[in-house]
Design a protein around this motif. Structure first.
Motif, mmCIF file in Angstrom:
data_model
loop_
_atom_site.group_PDB
_atom_site.id
_atom_site.type_symbol
_atom_site.label_atom_id
_atom_site.label_comp_id
_atom_site.label_asym_id
_atom_site.label_seq_id
_atom_site.Cartn_x
_atom_site.Cartn_y
_atom_site.Cartn_z
ATOM 1 N N PHE A 194 44.639 -39.735 -30.302
ATOM 2 C CA PHE A 194 46.018 -39.636 -30.795
ATOM 3 C C PHE A 194 46.878 -40.722 -30.163
ATOM 4 O O PHE A 194 46.640 -41.163 -29.030
ATOM 5 C CB PHE A 194 46.596 -38.252 -30.483
ATOM 6 N N HIS A 195 47.918 -41.147 -30.916
ATOM 7 C CA HIS A 195 48.792 -42.214 -30.458
ATOM 8 C C HIS A 195 50.151 -41.708 -29.986
ATOM 9 O O HIS A 195 50.828 -42.376 -29.194
ATOM 10 C CB HIS A 195 49.022 -43.230 -31.585
ATOM 11 N N ARG A 196 50.565 -40.535 -30.490
ATOM 12 C CA ARG A 196 51.879 -39.980 -30.152
ATOM 13 C C ARG A 196 51.797 -38.468 -30.027
ATOM 14 O O ARG A 196 50.969 -37.819 -30.672
ATOM 15 C CB ARG A 196 52.918 -40.303 -31.240
ATOM 16 N N ILE A 197 52.738 -37.939 -29.232
ATOM 17 C CA ILE A 197 52.950 -36.494 -29.151
ATOM 18 C C ILE A 197 54.428 -36.242 -29.403
ATOM 19 O O ILE A 197 55.292 -36.758 -28.685
ATOM 20 C CB ILE A 197 52.558 -35.933 -27.769
ATOM 21 N N LEU A 198 54.725 -35.457 -30.427
ATOM 22 C CA LEU A 198 56.099 -35.060 -30.724
ATOM 23 C C LEU A 198 56.417 -33.799 -29.923
ATOM 24 O O LEU A 198 55.701 -32.801 -30.017
ATOM 25 C CB LEU A 198 56.255 -34.790 -32.223
ATOM 26 N N THR A 199 57.494 -33.837 -29.133
ATOM 27 C CA THR A 199 57.768 -32.716 -28.247
ATOM 28 C C THR A 199 59.253 -32.573 -27.947
ATOM 29 O O THR A 199 59.993 -33.567 -27.904
ATOM 30 C CB THR A 199 56.991 -32.860 -26.920
#
Length: 255
Positions: A144-149
């Motif tokens: 994965f390239h991003r984590i939305l949080t």
């Protein structure tokens, strides 16, 4: 700035406001679900070709614990977008076990259909994980390239200290993308206090319905709940809000 949109009207407003990346969904009031292929097609036909579009893959509202049938639905959704001949720059999805750990095997099942050149974002299911440090490491390993949080809080402003800790822990191995409740009044604080280089917002306003006729004899509700007014107003992205938020971003990073 990544703007989450669930209609062409919102997509157009986001682009007019200066956004260069969209998270494409349906049903944002339910946290965002898989959008229609028709919406993606219209965006690709009528908006600038350089626009980056990440597509949400989420087959239903509610929790992020999926059975085999629901995973099959999301596999079909991914394949439908990939086979549509419409450019998809990224997918946004996530899955958890009931104990709050990342469902690695389910994610691998979905990832098996996605080419390596497509960006991957793990959505806000991350805010329901029991141990976010372990989750970050697992998602990096999965590619994965991003984590939305929101920093495991009700919004990203309240979670800004945790988001800062996540960014520090990630050490540039993955992008931590703050989202949820970000607006013109708190964006600068979030950017400065977290060190985030990207952010996610809807920049929405509520637009009254264009309906002229009103049924005053009966209270009609599309969601089955009793309301004082017909619930047919629409929340849409406002280009002026997008412009102002882009101005704040530039002020933080380019001055």
């Amino acid at each position: 700035m990544e703007v989450c949109v669930d209609s062409f009207e919102s997509a157009l407003a986001a682009v007019d406001g200066g956004a260069q990346r969209l998270e494409l969904c349906s049903s944002l009031d339910q946290g965002g679900l898989t959008p229609s292929l028709g919406l993606l097609r219209l965006i690709r036909q009528r908006l600038p070709s350089e626009l980056v579009v990440f597509v949400m893959i989420r087959c239903r509202a509610g929790d992020f614990v999926y059975d085999e049938h629901e995973l099959n639905v999301m596999e079909e959704e991914i394949q439908s977008f990939l086979q549509s001949n419409q450019r998809v720059d990224g997918f946004v999805f996530g899955a958890l076990h009931p104990d709050g750990t990342i469902d690695v095997q389910s994610l691998k099942t979905l990832l098996a259909h996605i080419p390596n050149d497509i960006s991957l974002t793990f959505h806000r299911a991350f805010d329901y994980t029991a141990k976010w440090e372990t989750g970050i490491d697992q998602l990096i390993q999965l590619g994965f390239h991003r984590i939305l949080t929101s920093g495991q809080e009700t919004n990203a402003y309240y979670g800004r200290k945790c988001i800062r800790q996540m960014i520090t822990y990630a050490q540039n191995r993955i992008i931590i993308l703050p989202g949820c409740g970000i607006n013109m009044t708190n964006l600068e604080s979030i950017l400065r206090e977290t060190g985030a280089k990207e952010f996610h917002a809807s920049a929405r306003i509520r637009r009254p319905s264009k309906m002229i006729y009103k049924n005053f004899q009966k209270k009609i509700s599309l969601n089955g709940q009793n309301t004082d007014e017909e619930d047919n107003s629409i929340q849409v992205t406002d280009k002026e809000k997008v412009k102002l938020m882009m101005d704040i971003y530039r002020r933080v990073f380019y001055k």
